[in-house]
Design a protein around this motif. Structure first.
Motif, PDB file in Angstrom:
ATOM      1  N   ALA A 198      48.419  83.811  47.706  1.00 48.59           N
ATOM      2  CA  ALA A 198      47.850  82.472  47.832  1.00 48.59           C
ATOM      3  C   ALA A 198      46.577  82.514  48.677  1.00 48.59           C
ATOM      4  CB  ALA A 198      48.873  81.519  48.450  1.00 48.59           C
ATOM      5  N   ILE A 199      46.603  83.289  49.747  1.00 53.41           N
ATOM      6  CA  ILE A 199      45.413  83.438  50.596  1.00 53.41           C
ATOM      7  C   ILE A 199      44.277  84.052  49.789  1.00 53.41           C
ATOM      8  CG2 ILE A 199      44.457  84.667  52.589  1.00 53.41           C
ATOM      9  CD1 ILE A 199      47.379  84.487  53.765  1.00 53.41           C
ATOM     10  N   GLU A 200      44.561  85.149  49.080  1.00 55.58           N
ATOM     11  CA  GLU A 200      43.539  85.854  48.300  1.00 55.58           C
ATOM     12  C   GLU A 200      42.953  84.971  47.206  1.00 55.58           C
ATOM     13  OE1 GLU A 200      45.554  89.363  46.905  1.00 55.58           O
ATOM     14  OE2 GLU A 200      45.624  90.237  48.921  1.00 55.58           O
ATOM     15  N   ARG A 201      43.761  84.105  46.606  1.00 57.04           N
ATOM     16  CA  ARG A 201      43.302  83.241  45.511  1.00 57.04           C
ATOM     17  C   ARG A 201      42.728  81.912  46.001  1.00 57.04           C
ATOM     18  NH1 ARG A 201      45.527  84.264  40.157  1.00 57.04           N
ATOM     19  NH2 ARG A 201      46.633  86.246  40.188  1.00 57.04           N
TER      20      ARG A 201
ATOM     21  N   CYS B 129      44.441  79.483  47.433  1.00 56.32           N
ATOM     22  CA  CYS B 129      45.400  78.391  47.236  1.00 56.32           C
ATOM     23  C   CYS B 129      45.901  77.908  48.591  1.00 56.32           C
ATOM     24  CB  CYS B 129      46.598  78.872  46.415  1.00 56.32           C
ATOM     25  SG  CYS B 129      46.161  79.465  44.768  1.00 56.32           S
ATOM     26  N   ASN B 130      46.019  76.596  48.745  1.00 56.90           N
ATOM     27  CA  ASN B 130      46.564  76.095  49.997  1.00 56.90           C
ATOM     28  C   ASN B 130      47.914  75.407  49.808  1.00 56.90           C
ATOM     29  OD1 ASN B 130      45.475  73.841  48.750  1.00 56.90           O
ATOM     30  ND2 ASN B 130      44.684  72.963  50.647  1.00 56.90           N
ATOM     31  N   MET B 131      48.540  75.656  48.642  1.00 59.18           N
ATOM     32  CA  MET B 131      49.913  75.211  48.419  1.00 59.18           C
ATOM     33  C   MET B 131      50.637  76.218  47.543  1.00 59.18           C
ATOM     34  SD  MET B 131      51.540  71.743  46.765  1.00 59.18           S
ATOM     35  CE  MET B 131      51.509  70.791  48.273  1.00 59.18           C
ATOM     36  N   VAL B 132      51.881  76.477  47.901  1.00 61.55           N
ATOM     37  CA  VAL B 132      52.768  77.296  47.085  1.00 61.55           C
ATOM     38  C   VAL B 132      53.920  76.396  46.656  1.00 61.55           C
ATOM     39  CG1 VAL B 132      54.362  79.257  47.065  1.00 61.55           C
ATOM     40  CG2 VAL B 132      52.171  79.450  48.262  1.00 61.55           C
TER      41      VAL B 132
ATOM     42  N   LYS C 131      58.448  85.684  58.675  1.00 59.75           N
ATOM     43  CA  LYS C 131      57.099  86.243  58.506  1.00 59.75           C
ATOM     44  C   LYS C 131      56.293  85.415  57.504  1.00 59.75           C
ATOM     45  CE  LYS C 131      58.311  90.975  59.659  1.00 59.75           C
ATOM     46  NZ  LYS C 131      58.475  92.342  59.166  1.00 59.75           N
ATOM     47  N   SER C 132      56.936  84.997  56.425  1.00 63.82           N
ATOM     48  CA  SER C 132      56.248  84.192  55.409  1.00 63.82           C
ATOM     49  C   SER C 132      55.858  82.830  55.964  1.00 63.82           C
ATOM     50  CB  SER C 132      57.140  84.022  54.183  1.00 63.82           C
ATOM     51  OG  SER C 132      57.475  85.268  53.619  1.00 63.82           O
ATOM     52  N   VAL C 133      56.747  82.211  56.724  1.00 66.15           N
ATOM     53  CA  VAL C 133      56.455  80.911  57.321  1.00 66.15           C
ATOM     54  C   VAL C 133      55.286  81.032  58.296  1.00 66.15           C
ATOM     55  CG1 VAL C 133      57.356  79.123  58.879  1.00 66.15           C
ATOM     56  CG2 VAL C 133      58.769  79.957  56.990  1.00 66.15           C
ATOM     57  N   ILE C 134      55.304  82.055  59.143  1.00 67.48           N
ATOM     58  CA  ILE C 134      54.209  82.265  60.096  1.00 67.48           C
ATOM     59  C   ILE C 134      52.883  82.430  59.366  1.00 67.48           C
ATOM     60  CG2 ILE C 134      53.239  83.932  61.743  1.00 67.48           C
ATOM     61  CD1 ILE C 134      56.141  84.391  62.719  1.00 67.48           C
ATOM     62  N   LYS C 135      52.879  83.266  58.322  1.00 61.49           N
ATOM     63  CA  LYS C 135      51.644  83.521  57.574  1.00 61.49           C
ATOM     64  C   LYS C 135      51.149  82.243  56.898  1.00 61.49           C
ATOM     65  CE  LYS C 135      50.592  87.492  55.865  1.00 61.49           C
ATOM     66  NZ  LYS C 135      50.403  88.715  55.098  1.00 61.49           N
TER      67      LYS C 135
ATOM     68  N   LYS D 239      49.734  79.864  59.687  1.00 62.64           N
ATOM     69  CA  LYS D 239      48.461  80.371  60.216  1.00 62.64           C
ATOM     70  C   LYS D 239      47.306  80.151  59.246  1.00 62.64           C
ATOM     71  CE  LYS D 239      49.765  84.039  63.415  1.00 62.64           C
ATOM     72  NZ  LYS D 239      49.709  85.502  63.640  1.00 62.64           N
ATOM     73  N   ASN D 240      47.608  80.116  57.950  1.00 63.94           N
ATOM     74  CA  ASN D 240      46.563  79.993  56.934  1.00 63.94           C
ATOM     75  C   ASN D 240      46.546  78.616  56.272  1.00 63.94           C
ATOM     76  OD1 ASN D 240      45.253  82.824  56.512  1.00 63.94           O
ATOM     77  ND2 ASN D 240      47.422  83.191  56.874  1.00 63.94           N
ATOM     78  N   ASN D 241      47.195  77.637  56.898  1.00 60.32           N
ATOM     79  CA  ASN D 241      47.208  76.249  56.399  1.00 60.32           C
ATOM     80  C   ASN D 241      47.673  76.150  54.953  1.00 60.32           C
ATOM     81  OD1 ASN D 241      46.282  75.076  58.846  1.00 60.32           O
ATOM     82  ND2 ASN D 241      44.237  75.820  58.345  1.00 60.32           N
ATOM     83  N   ILE D 242      48.730  76.896  54.636  1.00 59.46           N
ATOM     84  CA  ILE D 242      49.304  76.867  53.290  1.00 59.46           C
ATOM     85  C   ILE D 242      50.621  76.100  53.342  1.00 59.46           C
ATOM     86  CG2 ILE D 242      50.294  78.264  51.434  1.00 59.46           C
ATOM     87  CD1 ILE D 242      48.297  80.467  52.246  1.00 59.46           C
TER      88      ILE D 242
END
Length: 90
Positions: free
Chosen positions: A41-44, A46-49, A72-76, A79-82
């Motif tokens: 999502a970060i690479e593409r 995207c700010n929503m999964v 770890k997924s929640v933290i990431k 941190k990236n406003n996803i």
């Protein structure tokens, strides 16, 4: 449509991670939200999964970077406003 319309009573659906007031620009759809999915999502950009399976099913006792993939997924994501949303049907 209400996300709870098509779920079981024990399902954790709706906005799981994120700010309900954030503006969504791009969405990534997945079966499970993992660290790799958040990275994609970060690479593409995207700010929503939107995920079928809930990333948080039971309560979390801690959220640390040396925990399991859920924390770890929640933290990431945070941190990236996803935002992470769970949409589930019966």
């Amino acid at each position: 449509m209400d996300a709870n319309f098509y779920c079981w009573g024990f399902d954790n659906v709706g906005l799981i991670v994120g700010d309900p007031e954030s503006e969504i620009s791009s969405i990534l759809v997945t079966l499970d939200t993992t660290e790799d999915v958040v990275e994609e999502a970060i690479e593409r950009g995207c700010n929503m999964v939107v995920s079928y399976h809930p990333i948080i099913f039971n309560g979390l006792k801690q959220i640390t970077s040396n925990s399991n993939y859920v924390e770890k997924s929640v933290i990431k994501a945070v941190k990236n406003n996803i935002s992470v949303v769970i949409e589930k049907s019966k």
